[in-house]
Design a protein around this motif. Structure first.
Motif, PDB file in Angstrom:
ATOM      1  N   GLY A   1       0.793  -1.231   0.000  1.00  0.00           N
ATOM      2  CA  GLY A   1       0.000   0.000   0.000  1.00  0.00           C
ATOM      3  C   GLY A   1       0.820   1.273   0.000  1.00  0.00           C
ATOM      4  N   ARG A   2       2.123   1.164  -0.149  1.00  0.00           N
ATOM      5  CA  ARG A   2       2.948   2.376  -0.100  1.00  0.00           C
ATOM      6  C   ARG A   2       2.602   3.326  -1.243  1.00  0.00           C
ATOM      7  NH1 ARG A   2       8.875   0.705   0.015  1.00  0.00           N
ATOM      8  NH2 ARG A   2       7.974  -0.990   1.196  1.00  0.00           N
ATOM      9  N   VAL A   3       2.810   4.606  -0.974  1.00  0.00           N
ATOM     10  CA  VAL A   3       2.521   5.670  -1.935  1.00  0.00           C
ATOM     11  C   VAL A   3       3.821   6.018  -2.667  1.00  0.00           C
ATOM     12  CG1 VAL A   3       1.703   8.040  -2.201  1.00  0.00           C
ATOM     13  CG2 VAL A   3       0.628   6.528  -0.516  1.00  0.00           C
ATOM     14  N   LEU A   4       3.742   6.085  -4.010  1.00  0.00           N
ATOM     15  CA  LEU A   4       4.913   6.360  -4.847  1.00  0.00           C
ATOM     16  C   LEU A   4       4.693   7.633  -5.662  1.00  0.00           C
ATOM     17  CD1 LEU A   4       5.604   2.786  -6.304  1.00  0.00           C
ATOM     18  CD2 LEU A   4       6.691   3.883  -4.337  1.00  0.00           C
ATOM     19  N   PRO A   5       5.775   8.289  -6.063  1.00  0.00           N
ATOM     20  CA  PRO A   5       5.644   9.481  -6.910  1.00  0.00           C
ATOM     21  C   PRO A   5       5.344   9.082  -8.360  1.00  0.00           C
ATOM     22  CG  PRO A   5       7.958   9.078  -6.407  1.00  0.00           C
ATOM     23  CD  PRO A   5       7.162   8.076  -5.626  1.00  0.00           C
ATOM     24  N   ILE A   6       4.365   9.712  -8.956  1.00  0.00           N
ATOM     25  CA  ILE A   6       3.992   9.429 -10.351  1.00  0.00           C
ATOM     26  C   ILE A   6       5.160   9.714 -11.284  1.00  0.00           C
ATOM     27  CG2 ILE A   6       2.498  10.145 -12.270  1.00  0.00           C
ATOM     28  CD1 ILE A   6       0.310  10.685 -10.169  1.00  0.00           C
ATOM     29  N   GLN A   7       5.855  10.807 -11.040  1.00  0.00           N
ATOM     30  CA  GLN A   7       6.939  11.204 -11.933  1.00  0.00           C
ATOM     31  C   GLN A   7       8.011  10.117 -12.052  1.00  0.00           C
ATOM     32  OE1 GLN A   7       8.782  14.888 -10.824  1.00  0.00           O
ATOM     33  NE2 GLN A   7       9.956  15.038 -12.717  1.00  0.00           N
TER      34      GLN A   7
ATOM     35  N   TYR B   1       7.560   6.776 -11.412  1.00  0.00           N
ATOM     36  CA  TYR B   1       7.007   5.483 -11.845  1.00  0.00           C
ATOM     37  C   TYR B   1       5.815   5.703 -12.774  1.00  0.00           C
ATOM     38  CZ  TYR B   1       9.895   3.899  -7.985  1.00  0.00           C
ATOM     39  OH  TYR B   1      10.958   3.656  -7.153  1.00  0.00           O
ATOM     40  N   SER B   2       5.998   6.535 -13.786  1.00  0.00           N
ATOM     41  CA  SER B   2       4.898   6.926 -14.671  1.00  0.00           C
ATOM     42  C   SER B   2       4.329   5.744 -15.460  1.00  0.00           C
ATOM     43  CB  SER B   2       5.331   8.046 -15.617  1.00  0.00           C
ATOM     44  OG  SER B   2       6.437   7.627 -16.396  1.00  0.00           O
ATOM     45  N   ALA B   3       5.162   4.780 -15.859  1.00  0.00           N
ATOM     46  CA  ALA B   3       4.657   3.633 -16.617  1.00  0.00           C
ATOM     47  C   ALA B   3       3.713   2.804 -15.752  1.00  0.00           C
ATOM     48  CB  ALA B   3       5.819   2.775 -17.124  1.00  0.00           C
ATOM     49  N   LEU B   4       4.095   2.526 -14.513  1.00  0.00           N
ATOM     50  CA  LEU B   4       3.218   1.764 -13.615  1.00  0.00           C
ATOM     51  C   LEU B   4       1.946   2.556 -13.311  1.00  0.00           C
ATOM     52  CD1 LEU B   4       2.625  -0.714 -11.895  1.00  0.00           C
ATOM     53  CD2 LEU B   4       3.978   0.334 -10.057  1.00  0.00           C
ATOM     54  N   PHE B   5       2.078   3.869 -13.091  1.00  0.00           N
ATOM     55  CA  PHE B   5       0.902   4.697 -12.836  1.00  0.00           C
ATOM     56  C   PHE B   5      -0.065   4.644 -14.013  1.00  0.00           C
ATOM     57  CE2 PHE B   5      -1.271   8.808 -13.385  1.00  0.00           C
ATOM     58  CZ  PHE B   5      -2.111   8.742 -12.285  1.00  0.00           C
ATOM     59  N   SER B   6       0.450   4.627 -15.258  1.00  0.00           N
ATOM     60  CA  SER B   6      -0.435   4.590 -16.422  1.00  0.00           C
ATOM     61  C   SER B   6      -1.245   3.297 -16.468  1.00  0.00           C
ATOM     62  CB  SER B   6       0.357   4.774 -17.720  1.00  0.00           C
ATOM     63  OG  SER B   6       1.139   3.627 -17.994  1.00  0.00           O
ATOM     64  N   LEU B   7      -0.773   2.255 -15.786  1.00  0.00           N
ATOM     65  CA  LEU B   7      -1.490   0.970 -15.770  1.00  0.00           C
ATOM     66  C   LEU B   7      -2.486   0.856 -14.613  1.00  0.00           C
ATOM     67  CD1 LEU B   7       1.503  -1.356 -16.631  1.00  0.00           C
ATOM     68  CD2 LEU B   7      -0.437  -0.807 -18.114  1.00  0.00           C
ATOM     69  N   ILE B   8      -2.089   1.289 -13.409  1.00  0.00           N
ATOM     70  CA  ILE B   8      -2.979   1.070 -12.243  1.00  0.00           C
ATOM     71  C   ILE B   8      -3.640   2.341 -11.742  1.00  0.00           C
ATOM     72  CG2 ILE B   8      -1.706  -0.989 -11.549  1.00  0.00           C
ATOM     73  CD1 ILE B   8      -0.523   0.592  -9.218  1.00  0.00           C
ATOM     74  N   GLY B   9      -3.150   3.511 -12.169  1.00  0.00           N
ATOM     75  CA  GLY B   9      -3.785   4.770 -11.759  1.00  0.00           C
ATOM     76  C   GLY B   9      -3.889   4.888 -10.257  1.00  0.00           C
ATOM     77  N   THR B  10      -5.022   5.394  -9.794  1.00  0.00           N
ATOM     78  CA  THR B  10      -5.249   5.570  -8.357  1.00  0.00           C
ATOM     79  C   THR B  10      -6.218   4.521  -7.816  1.00  0.00           C
ATOM     80  OG1 THR B  10      -6.997   7.171  -8.803  1.00  0.00           O
ATOM     81  CG2 THR B  10      -4.782   8.064  -8.397  1.00  0.00           C
ATOM     82  N   ALA B  11      -6.269   3.357  -8.449  1.00  0.00           N
ATOM     83  CA  ALA B  11      -7.178   2.299  -7.985  1.00  0.00           C
ATOM     84  C   ALA B  11      -6.903   1.914  -6.536  1.00  0.00           C
ATOM     85  CB  ALA B  11      -7.059   1.060  -8.879  1.00  0.00           C
ATOM     86  N   TYR B  12      -5.661   2.095  -6.097  1.00  0.00           N
ATOM     87  CA  TYR B  12      -5.284   1.687  -4.739  1.00  0.00           C
ATOM     88  C   TYR B  12      -4.959   2.868  -3.840  1.00  0.00           C
ATOM     89  CZ  TYR B  12      -4.947  -2.533  -7.461  1.00  0.00           C
ATOM     90  OH  TYR B  12      -5.239  -3.567  -8.309  1.00  0.00           O
TER      91      TYR B  12
ATOM     92  N   GLY C   1      -3.710   7.325  -3.507  1.00  0.00           N
ATOM     93  CA  GLY C   1      -2.889   8.404  -4.046  1.00  0.00           C
ATOM     94  C   GLY C   1      -3.767   9.544  -4.519  1.00  0.00           C
ATOM     95  N   ASP C   2      -3.129  10.692  -4.816  1.00  0.00           N
ATOM     96  CA  ASP C   2      -3.921  11.858  -5.217  1.00  0.00           C
ATOM     97  C   ASP C   2      -4.100  11.961  -6.730  1.00  0.00           C
ATOM     98  OD1 ASP C   2      -1.500  12.893  -6.194  1.00  0.00           O
ATOM     99  OD2 ASP C   2      -1.268  14.331  -4.554  1.00  0.00           O
ATOM    100  N   GLY C   3      -3.370  11.134  -7.511  1.00  0.00           N
ATOM    101  CA  GLY C   3      -3.521  11.142  -8.959  1.00  0.00           C
ATOM    102  C   GLY C   3      -2.842  12.311  -9.651  1.00  0.00           C
ATOM    103  N   THR C   4      -2.301  13.236  -8.884  1.00  0.00           N
ATOM    104  CA  THR C   4      -1.580  14.371  -9.444  1.00  0.00           C
ATOM    105  C   THR C   4      -0.080  14.195  -9.245  1.00  0.00           C
ATOM    106  OG1 THR C   4      -3.430  15.811  -8.925  1.00  0.00           O
ATOM    107  CG2 THR C   4      -1.336  16.883  -9.404  1.00  0.00           C
ATOM    108  N   ARG C   5       0.289  13.932  -8.017  1.00  0.00           N
ATOM    109  CA  ARG C   5       1.701  13.724  -7.683  1.00  0.00           C
ATOM    110  C   ARG C   5       1.985  12.285  -7.250  1.00  0.00           C
ATOM    111  NH1 ARG C   5       0.277  17.832  -4.266  1.00  0.00           N
ATOM    112  NH2 ARG C   5       0.803  16.414  -2.599  1.00  0.00           N
ATOM    113  N   THR C   6       0.975  11.581  -6.700  1.00  0.00           N
ATOM    114  CA  THR C   6       1.215  10.262  -6.102  1.00  0.00           C
ATOM    115  C   THR C   6       0.170   9.238  -6.512  1.00  0.00           C
ATOM    116  OG1 THR C   6      -0.092  10.763  -4.126  1.00  0.00           O
ATOM    117  CG2 THR C   6       2.267  11.317  -4.044  1.00  0.00           C
TER     118      THR C   6
END
Length: 179
Positions: free
Chosen positions: A29-35, A37-48, A50-55
């Motif tokens: 459940g850890r929060v990661l920076p989008i910048q 890990y952008s590839a992983l963010f593009s796959l899972i988004g904020t389903a789990y 985060g704010d969807g802007t930075r994390t």
């Protein structure tokens, strides 16, 4: 092992630790920076989370069971990232099946008796030799505390049998092709 897909989740039977190496991270459940890990963010988004802007957050499988999204037979629909269930359950009177308890009472101070729920000095006592389904020893008044409730409305654990494993998610690797 072939290269992993970004976002792939695996279960391992060894201690992985609490850190990560930019290839795999624990599903904690850890929060990661989008910048970063952008590839992983593009796959899972904020389903789990985060704010969807930075994390954004990784799935949290600590103490949880993974289940597929969708709807199984007799189940409600599950959405990606949805958490259901509870760790503890408190049963209420209405949830318990109807049942009877045997009562074995005798007069306080009588043979084979021990003080009942009301304690010493009450007029009712527990007598295991007394059969409550036959005529007892006349009318004996009960103390208000002679019958007590049981359970106390306390929660009990609601765990299914499990085996502890580490779940890891791939932070880098091959971007999945959905075509």
């Amino acid at each position: 092992m072939a290269d992993q897909y970004i976002g792939e989740i695996i279960a391992v039977g060894f201690y992985y630790g609490t850190g990560f190496d930019n290839t795999w991270a624990p599903c904690d459940g850890r929060v990661l920076p989008i910048q970063q890990y952008s590839a992983l963010f593009s796959l899972i988004g904020t389903a789990y989370g985060g704010d969807g802007t930075r994390t954004f957050a990784l799935p949290n499988l600590n103490g949880r069971v993974a289940a597929s999204q969708g709807q199984g037979p007799g189940l409600t629909t599950r959405s990606l990232g949805e958490q259901v269930g509870t760790d503890q359950v408190t049963l209420t009177h209405d949830q318990m099946p109807k049942h009877n308890h045997q009562i074995r009472l005798g007069q306080a101070g009588g043979p084979n008796t021990t003080p009942g729920p009301g304690g010493a000095g009450t007029t009712a006592a527990i007598n295991p030799t007394f059969n409550g389904f036959v005529n007892g020893p006349g009318n004996v008044p009960f103390a208000p505390t002679a019958i007590a409730f049981d359970g106390g409305q306390q929660p009990h654990p609601n765990d299914q049998p499990t085996t502890g494993l580490w779940y890891l998610i791939a932070l880098s690797g091959i971007f999945p092709n959905f075509n």
